[in-house]
Design a protein around this motif. Sequence first.
Motif, short mmCIF file in Angstrom:
data_model
loop_
_atom_site.label_atom_id
_atom_site.label_comp_id
_atom_site.label_asym_id
_atom_site.label_seq_id
_atom_site.Cartn_x
_atom_site.Cartn_y
_atom_site.Cartn_z
N GLY A 11 4.59 3.14 -2.96
CA GLY A 11 5.87 3.74 -2.57
C GLY A 11 5.87 5.26 -2.51
O GLY A 11 6.78 5.85 -1.96
N THR A 12 4.85 5.89 -3.12
CA THR A 12 4.67 7.35 -2.99
C THR A 12 3.19 7.56 -2.71
O THR A 12 2.39 6.63 -2.87
CB THR A 12 5.02 8.10 -4.30
OG1 THR A 12 4.11 7.67 -5.32
CG2 THR A 12 6.45 7.86 -4.74
N GLU A 13 2.82 8.79 -2.36
CA GLU A 13 1.41 9.02 -2.08
C GLU A 13 0.56 8.78 -3.33
O GLU A 13 -0.48 8.13 -3.29
CB GLU A 13 1.24 10.45 -1.58
CG GLU A 13 0.15 10.54 -0.53
CD GLU A 13 0.13 11.91 0.11
OE1 GLU A 13 1.17 12.30 0.69
OE2 GLU A 13 -0.91 12.58 -0.03
N ILE A 14 1.05 9.30 -4.45
CA ILE A 14 0.32 9.09 -5.72
C ILE A 14 0.34 7.61 -6.08
O ILE A 14 -0.67 7.03 -6.48
CB ILE A 14 0.95 9.95 -6.85
CG1 ILE A 14 0.72 11.44 -6.53
CG2 ILE A 14 0.38 9.58 -8.21
CD1 ILE A 14 1.45 12.40 -7.45
N GLY A 15 1.49 6.98 -5.90
CA GLY A 15 1.62 5.55 -6.22
C GLY A 15 0.69 4.69 -5.37
O GLY A 15 0.13 3.70 -5.85
N ASP A 16 0.51 5.07 -4.10
CA ASP A 16 -0.39 4.29 -3.24
C ASP A 16 -1.85 4.44 -3.68
O ASP A 16 -2.64 3.50 -3.59
CB ASP A 16 -0.24 4.71 -1.77
CG ASP A 16 1.02 4.10 -1.15
OD1 ASP A 16 1.49 3.05 -1.65
OD2 ASP A 16 1.55 4.67 -0.18
N GLN A 17 -2.19 5.63 -4.19
CA GLN A 17 -3.56 5.81 -4.73
C GLN A 17 -3.74 4.91 -5.96
O GLN A 17 -4.77 4.28 -6.13
CB GLN A 17 -3.80 7.26 -5.11
CG GLN A 17 -3.90 8.20 -3.91
CD GLN A 17 -4.03 9.66 -4.36
OE1 GLN A 17 -4.65 9.96 -5.36
NE2 GLN A 17 -3.43 10.57 -3.61
N ILE A 18 -2.70 4.87 -6.80
CA ILE A 18 -2.78 4.01 -8.01
C ILE A 18 -2.87 2.55 -7.58
O ILE A 18 -3.63 1.77 -8.14
CB ILE A 18 -1.56 4.26 -8.93
CG1 ILE A 18 -1.56 5.71 -9.42
CG2 ILE A 18 -1.57 3.29 -10.10
CD1 ILE A 18 -0.30 6.13 -10.17
N ARG A 19 -2.08 2.18 -6.55
CA ARG A 19 -2.11 0.79 -6.06
C ARG A 19 -3.52 0.38 -5.66
O ARG A 19 -3.97 -0.72 -5.96
CB ARG A 19 -1.17 0.65 -4.85
CG ARG A 19 -1.12 -0.77 -4.30
CD ARG A 19 -0.30 -0.85 -3.00
NE ARG A 19 -0.37 -2.19 -2.47
CZ ARG A 19 0.48 -3.17 -2.77
NH1 ARG A 19 1.48 -2.95 -3.57
NH2 ARG A 19 0.31 -4.37 -2.25
N SER A 20 -4.24 1.29 -4.98
CA SER A 20 -5.56 0.86 -4.52
C SER A 20 -6.52 0.67 -5.70
O SER A 20 -7.39 -0.19 -5.65
CB SER A 20 -6.11 1.80 -3.44
OG SER A 20 -6.17 3.09 -3.93
N VAL A 21 -6.32 1.41 -6.79
CA VAL A 21 -7.15 1.18 -7.99
C VAL A 21 -6.81 -0.19 -8.59
O VAL A 21 -7.70 -0.96 -8.95
CB VAL A 21 -6.91 2.29 -9.05
CG1 VAL A 21 -7.67 1.98 -10.34
CG2 VAL A 21 -7.31 3.65 -8.51
N ILE A 22 -5.52 -0.51 -8.64
CA ILE A 22 -5.11 -1.80 -9.22
C ILE A 22 -5.65 -2.96 -8.38
O ILE A 22 -6.13 -3.96 -8.91
CB ILE A 22 -3.56 -1.91 -9.30
CG1 ILE A 22 -2.98 -0.86 -10.23
CG2 ILE A 22 -3.14 -3.31 -9.78
CD1 ILE A 22 -1.45 -0.81 -10.27
N MET A 23 -5.56 -2.84 -7.05
CA MET A 23 -5.89 -3.97 -6.18
C MET A 23 -7.40 -4.08 -5.87
O MET A 23 -7.84 -5.12 -5.39
CB MET A 23 -5.15 -3.83 -4.84
CG MET A 23 -3.63 -3.83 -4.97
SD MET A 23 -3.04 -5.40 -5.62
CE MET A 23 -1.32 -5.05 -5.88
N ASP A 24 -8.16 -3.02 -6.12
CA ASP A 24 -9.57 -2.99 -5.72
C ASP A 24 -10.38 -4.13 -6.37
O ASP A 24 -10.42 -4.26 -7.60
CB ASP A 24 -10.17 -1.64 -6.16
CG ASP A 24 -11.48 -1.36 -5.47
OD1 ASP A 24 -12.21 -2.33 -5.15
OD2 ASP A 24 -11.79 -0.18 -5.24
N MET A 25 -11.02 -4.94 -5.52
CA MET A 25 -11.80 -6.07 -6.01
C MET A 25 -12.97 -5.60 -6.91
O MET A 25 -13.50 -6.39 -7.69
CB MET A 25 -12.36 -6.90 -4.85
CG MET A 25 -11.30 -7.68 -4.08
SD MET A 25 -10.38 -8.83 -5.11
CE MET A 25 -11.59 -10.15 -5.29
N LYS A 26 -13.37 -4.35 -6.76
CA LYS A 26 -14.46 -3.81 -7.60
C LYS A 26 -14.02 -3.69 -9.06
O LYS A 26 -14.84 -3.65 -9.96
CB LYS A 26 -14.82 -2.38 -7.13
CG LYS A 26 -15.72 -2.31 -5.93
CD LYS A 26 -16.49 -0.98 -5.87
CE LYS A 26 -15.63 0.28 -5.95
NZ LYS A 26 -14.90 0.62 -4.72
N ASN A 27 -12.71 -3.63 -9.28
CA ASN A 27 -12.20 -3.35 -10.63
C ASN A 27 -11.88 -4.61 -11.43
O ASN A 27 -10.91 -4.64 -12.19
CB ASN A 27 -10.96 -2.45 -10.54
CG ASN A 27 -11.32 -1.07 -10.04
OD1 ASN A 27 -12.47 -0.65 -10.18
ND2 ASN A 27 -10.37 -0.37 -9.45
#
Length: 205
Positions: A39-55
């Motif tokens: 929902g924000t630029e920072i939030g979208d960066q956090i989202r990709s960390v949460i969703m990343d299959m590598k994690n």
Amino acid sequence: MFITFEGPDGSGKTTQLNSLVPVLEQQGLDVIRTREPGGTEIGDQIRSVIMDMKNKSMHPRAEILLFCASRAQLVEELIRPSLAAGKIILCDRYADSTMAYQGYGHGLDRKVLGDLLDFATGGLKPDLTLLFDIPSEAGLRRRLSNHEEWNRMDDYALQFHERVRSGYLELAAKEPERWVIIDANRPKDVIHEEVVAILKDKIKK
Ligand code: TYD
């Protein structure tokens, strides 16, 4: 007015949110649509960390703090200023998702979670929360519609989703003035009509 859309995966809440936007706009309302995590630029960066299959090794506590970090940013950067400007905010998931998924679903301490959510949101609660309720098996089958056979993992997922669903219902029962439960196991046009009627009624008040 701050309105959140909640429900299990496969409940169709995002579709409903999207089809509500033009209806409200036609009434001359200024609508902001957003989602969590993100929902924000920072939030979208956090989202990709949460969703990343590598994690895959992410610890549940780390995951919660990331959801909360994204939410804190969203509240301060978008939701509070939009509310101050008299807009209507439609948010796809909010703090109740953390309570339902991490609290009821994964069994983490709900008292601690409640304090953490208060901290992250600065205590900001939605004016209205729509719960798109669907039997877990129906929601899961909707998502797995290409699967031929139900397997052990699906069974595990089913138990998890049942805890999430009953958690949501418990949350709604605790604050009936904020929540409206919508039967999401029906055709989407029928649900849309109901959502529009609920909103018209709420906005009038
Ligand atoms: P997303 O792709 O946004 O799906 P949906 O359309 O179902 O919202 O994925 C969000 C996933 O993250 C979803 O499975 C719910 C979960 N989630 C949590 O577990 N805790 C949270 O606090 C939030 C916001 C989402």
